[in-house]
Design a protein around this motif. Sequence first.
Motif, PDB file in Angstrom:
ATOM      1  N   THR A 171      31.157  49.875  43.041  1.00 40.60           N
ATOM      2  CA  THR A 171      32.542  50.303  43.186  1.00 40.60           C
ATOM      3  C   THR A 171      33.256  50.239  41.834  1.00 40.60           C
ATOM      4  OG1 THR A 171      33.177  48.084  43.871  1.00 40.60           O
ATOM      5  CG2 THR A 171      32.776  49.687  45.619  1.00 40.60           C
ATOM      6  N   HIS A 238      37.163  52.893  44.223  1.00 42.91           N
ATOM      7  CA  HIS A 238      37.793  52.095  45.294  1.00 42.91           C
ATOM      8  C   HIS A 238      38.978  51.374  44.633  1.00 42.91           C
ATOM      9  CE1 HIS A 238      38.523  48.982  48.176  1.00 42.91           C
ATOM     10  NE2 HIS A 238      37.827  48.054  47.562  1.00 42.91           N
ATOM     11  N   LEU A 292      41.780  50.009  52.828  1.00 43.45           N
ATOM     12  CA  LEU A 292      40.835  50.169  51.716  1.00 43.45           C
ATOM     13  C   LEU A 292      40.551  51.663  51.602  1.00 43.45           C
ATOM     14  CD1 LEU A 292      38.276  47.293  52.459  1.00 43.45           C
ATOM     15  CD2 LEU A 292      40.314  47.220  51.004  1.00 43.45           C
ATOM     16  N   PHE A 294      38.662  55.072  49.335  1.00 42.00           N
ATOM     17  CA  PHE A 294      37.493  55.429  48.516  1.00 42.00           C
ATOM     18  C   PHE A 294      37.613  56.873  48.042  1.00 42.00           C
ATOM     19  CE2 PHE A 294      36.448  52.281  51.721  1.00 42.00           C
ATOM     20  CZ  PHE A 294      35.962  51.250  50.939  1.00 42.00           C
TER      21      PHE A 294
END
Length: 385
Positions: A171, A238, A292, A294
């Motif tokens: 990430t 991320h 979260l 991405f």
Amino acid sequence: MRRISILGATGSVGTSTLDLVERHPDRFEVVALTAATNAIALADAARRTGAKLAVIVDETKLPELRDALAGTDCRAATGHDALLEAAAGDAEWVMAAIVGCAGLEPVMAAVEAGRTIALANKEALVTAGSLMIDAAKRTGATVLPVDSEHNAIFQCLAGNSHDGVAKLILTASGGPFRTWSKADMDVARPEQALKHPNWSMGAKISIDSATMMNKGLELIEAHHLFGLPSDRIDILVHPQSVIHSMVEYVDGSTIAQLGSPDMRIPIAHCLAWPERIETRAETLDLIKIANLSFEAPDEVRFPSLRLARAALESGKGEAIVLNAANEIAVAAFLDRKIAFGDIARIVEQAINQAESPAPQSIADVIAIDQAVRRQVGLVMPMVSA
Ligand code: NDP
């Protein structure tokens, strides 16, 4: 009691390591500390921890270090041999937190001595990965990854069959320019590039995060540490930096490691390994974090990602060229001698021009590194003009 040495004790990783060591005086005994120029901070840390050896690379600072250590039984030293002594001396555990390829020879000294090395100094692994891993197998040295992503993967692999790994997912926060246009990034100033949204780090790695060369270096680092080819190591942006990396297994399970963005967490994992110690790092409040997200990495705005992957896939010494050119370009950017957009251009130009056979020895790595530094030093003013 674990006997430890800290190379790069005055830097960001070095001081986080000292913070943990000083919280656990019953567990750690400090043998040696090193710095480049900061004699006062080095002496202060040596006094606090009772270190027996303090090494300053800049020899003009030795008198200042000696004065600052007066009345202690800590020996002040300078020079290449003293640095190698700190790396390969009495300590069984060595934190490798010098920045840049300058850390390579001390890391190799610790590897040759069969020590346990907590490796933050990613440039050493990027430039000499195969040589280092082969040497560690020969000497019985253990290399523990400090970089938060690699430490996360190390934790996600624990207790699982490595044959079952499908891929690694590194990430990336995306850095301070994640949402900037290429035109704006081209003219970004050092103070803007140094402002990382999540992590507090040294200047060089902060600029590498802004160009995303940091993630490129980490891709190469992951290849050497975990033995997977480039096409089985993905990069995933991320922005919250809560998941530090993941391992996807062939059965469809993906295991992630989460934590607040505080380097004391991966450092503590290496310090106490295979045990765990308390860090006082903030624990995650997932209700507060709530979401979260991405994104795919953008190799057009962040060409360093493409350059690093190509260097890894070349199988030659291109990673040494990439790293050396990047170190010089980042220093020049911080000195306001070149524009932000010049960094990746200089790296690409160096890769296109340099001879980069696969190194057979650490001496070969250093020779390629030095040749690139001379070449890039000549090329750079033309690029930025
Ligand atoms: P810093 O710039 O904060 O500290 C670097 C340390 O190395 C200082 O102690 C410095 O001494 C010393 N040093 C600098 N140049 C030399 C040299 N030529 N020879 C010997 N010692 C030298 O760096 P960071 O702590 O941020 O990073 C250290 C390494 O860890 C880097 O490779 C980085 O990529 C990696 N890393 C860092 C993370 C972070 O959060 N900071 C996270 C993951 C990896 P002095 O203070 O006297 O200049």
